[in-house]
Scaffold this motif. Structure first.
Motif, mmCIF file in Angstrom:
data_model
loop_
_atom_site.group_PDB
_atom_site.id
_atom_site.type_symbol
_atom_site.label_atom_id
_atom_site.label_comp_id
_atom_site.label_asym_id
_atom_site.label_seq_id
_atom_site.Cartn_x
_atom_site.Cartn_y
_atom_site.Cartn_z
ATOM 1 N N LEU A 114 0.833 -1.207 0.000
ATOM 2 C CA LEU A 114 0.000 0.000 0.000
ATOM 3 C C LEU A 114 0.866 1.256 0.000
ATOM 4 O O LEU A 114 0.607 2.208 -0.741
ATOM 5 N N ALA A 115 1.894 1.250 0.851
ATOM 6 C CA ALA A 115 2.792 2.409 0.913
ATOM 7 C C ALA A 115 3.515 2.601 -0.420
ATOM 8 O O ALA A 115 3.709 3.741 -0.875
ATOM 9 N N ASP B 139 -4.570 2.072 -7.146
ATOM 10 C CA ASP B 139 -5.396 0.872 -7.020
ATOM 11 C C ASP B 139 -4.815 0.035 -5.893
ATOM 12 O O ASP B 139 -3.669 -0.401 -5.961
ATOM 13 N N ALA B 140 -5.595 -0.148 -4.844
ATOM 14 C CA ALA B 140 -5.106 -0.890 -3.686
ATOM 15 C C ALA B 140 -4.716 -2.302 -4.103
ATOM 16 O O ALA B 140 -5.457 -2.971 -4.828
ATOM 17 N N SER C 291 -10.221 3.606 2.504
ATOM 18 C CA SER C 291 -10.036 5.000 2.923
ATOM 19 C C SER C 291 -8.964 5.695 2.099
ATOM 20 O O SER C 291 -9.113 6.865 1.725
ATOM 21 N N LEU C 292 -7.864 4.977 1.814
ATOM 22 C CA LEU C 292 -6.813 5.569 0.987
ATOM 23 C C LEU C 292 -7.322 5.880 -0.414
ATOM 24 O O LEU C 292 -7.021 6.943 -0.971
ATOM 25 N N ILE D 240 -7.407 9.720 -1.730
ATOM 26 C CA ILE D 240 -6.643 10.124 -2.915
ATOM 27 C C ILE D 240 -7.572 10.643 -4.004
ATOM 28 O O ILE D 240 -7.248 11.597 -4.723
ATOM 29 N N LEU D 241 -8.754 10.047 -4.111
ATOM 30 C CA LEU D 241 -9.723 10.536 -5.097
ATOM 31 C C LEU D 241 -10.173 11.953 -4.760
ATOM 32 O O LEU D 241 -10.279 12.805 -5.652
ATOM 33 N N ARG D 242 -10.416 12.202 -3.446
ATOM 34 C CA ARG D 242 -10.798 13.562 -3.041
ATOM 35 C C ARG D 242 -9.664 14.543 -3.283
ATOM 36 O O ARG D 242 -9.894 15.673 -3.742
#
Length: 359
Positions: free
Chosen positions: A85-86, A100-101, A117-118, A122-124
């Motif tokens: 994820l990082a 994309d997770a 949530s990530l 990121i989308l926001r």
């Protein structure tokens, strides 16, 4: 327990005493005193103790090593989805917002909320960044256009000799253009303040703000030959915003309705309390909103028709400012066509509470 030395060796002796009965069930039972002495060299005892300690020490170290290796392997394996994820998040920059997770993070129930949530965050951020970039581009274009108008007006005056009246008219025209440019810059600063400044613990009476906005817009209403009709407001309704923001919100919505009204028309203003919110509605009786304009009404510098052109003084920032004010107060604003004609703006704001509930 006693310690004795026999020759060169040290011994430890254990002495046990007791009595033993022979033929205890007969009248002639015989009792014998028994002494048992057990001896063992000390060196053998210490050697056995040392071997036992060494065995347990080596066994403990081996077990700790195996445990540490297994735990390290398990931790690396369990933390792999977080590292992935990082790694994905590190790829995000201003030019690349694709995120994309990893599938590994979605396989663990505990990590699914974090991955979701990530993605949402990121989308926001992407939308916010694109909105800021679009705003900057639109603002630069808007200011460049206004400056080009001022420059062309002044250049036109210098192209040939003119009368005093022509110079005077040209200067007045340039002054009007500068005022329009000043208004655009002022509204841009207001919009930036509303979007970036922290919330302040203030309150004001929304009814008084609307009444003041109606009074200030009365000359414009008379010029447009439009009448503003409003019912009785609840004088006790306060909202959590400053008086300046409340007046700005009411004025922008009201002026927008006046601009879209037809001559001899009516703009209806109403306010109603619904529980812990207040619904403020402003309706005009104009031509309504075109379907293709609906998605862009709150966009910065957007002008849907001639009533919002530069000629009428509109900057295209009024509704954007209204939306920013409502968002800052955790309120909502919407614009829709009224079934009976015209458009209606609905503003829903929370009622001010002197002792807000803590979360």
């Amino acid at each position: 327990m006693s310690k004795e030395r026999i020759g060169v060796l040290a011994y430890r002796f254990l002495v046990l005493t007791g009595e033993r009965a022979i033929d205890p069930g007969t009248p002639h039972a015989v009792y014998h005193h028994i002494l048992v002495v057990y001896g063992l060299p000390e060196g053998h005892v210490w050697h056995a103790i040392f071997e036992a300690v060494r065995f347990f020490a080596i066994s403990t170290l081996v077990l700790l090593g195996i445990t540490a290796f297994v735990l390290s392997w398990l931790i690396r394996r369990l933390l792999l989805p977080i590292r992935e994820l990082a790694h994905q998040a590190e790829k995000i920059d201003s030019e690349n917002w694709a995120f994309d997770a990893p599938g590994s993070s979605k396989r663990f129930v505990e990590l699914r909320p974090l991955a979701a949530s990530l993605e949402k965050t990121i989308l926001r951020l992407q939308r916010s960044f694109e909105q800021q970039r679009r705003f900057t581009s639109d603002a630069a274009h808007e200011l460049k256009t206004d400056l080009a108008i001022i420059k062309s007006s002044l250049q036109l005056l210098t192209m040939k000799r003119r009368t005093v009246e022509e110079y005077e008219n040209g200067l007045w025209q340039g002054l009007d253009d500068i005022k329009r440019l000043e208004k655009t810059v002022r509204e841009m600063l207001t919009l930036a303040r509303l979007e970036q400044a922290p919330k302040e613990r203030q309150s004001c009476n929304i009814a008084l703000a609307m009444q003041e906005a109606i009074a200030q817009s009365q000359p414009f209403a008379e010029l447009r030959q439009v009448r503003v009709a409003h019912g009785g407001f609840d004088e006790a309704i306060d909202v959590p915003m400053s008086k300046e923001d409340a007046l700005l919100l009411c004025s922008n919505v009201l002026v927008n309705a006046l601009q879209h009204s037809v001559p001899n028309g009516v703009v209806e203003v109403a306010a109603e309390r619904e529980g812990e919110t207040i619904l403020l509605s402003v309706r005009d009786h104009g031509a309504g909103i075109a379907k293709e304009d609906m998605p862009f009404l709150f966009g910065a510098f957007y002008r849907g028709d001639a009533s919002r052109s530069r000629k009428s003084g509109g900057t295209g920032l009024g509704l954007s400012i209204c939306k920013a004010i409502c968002n800052r107060m955790d309120g909502k604003i919407s614009i829709n066509n009224h079934p009976e004609g015209g458009a209606v703006v609905d503003i829903r704001l929370p009622v001010f509470s002197a002792n807000p509930a803590r979360t």
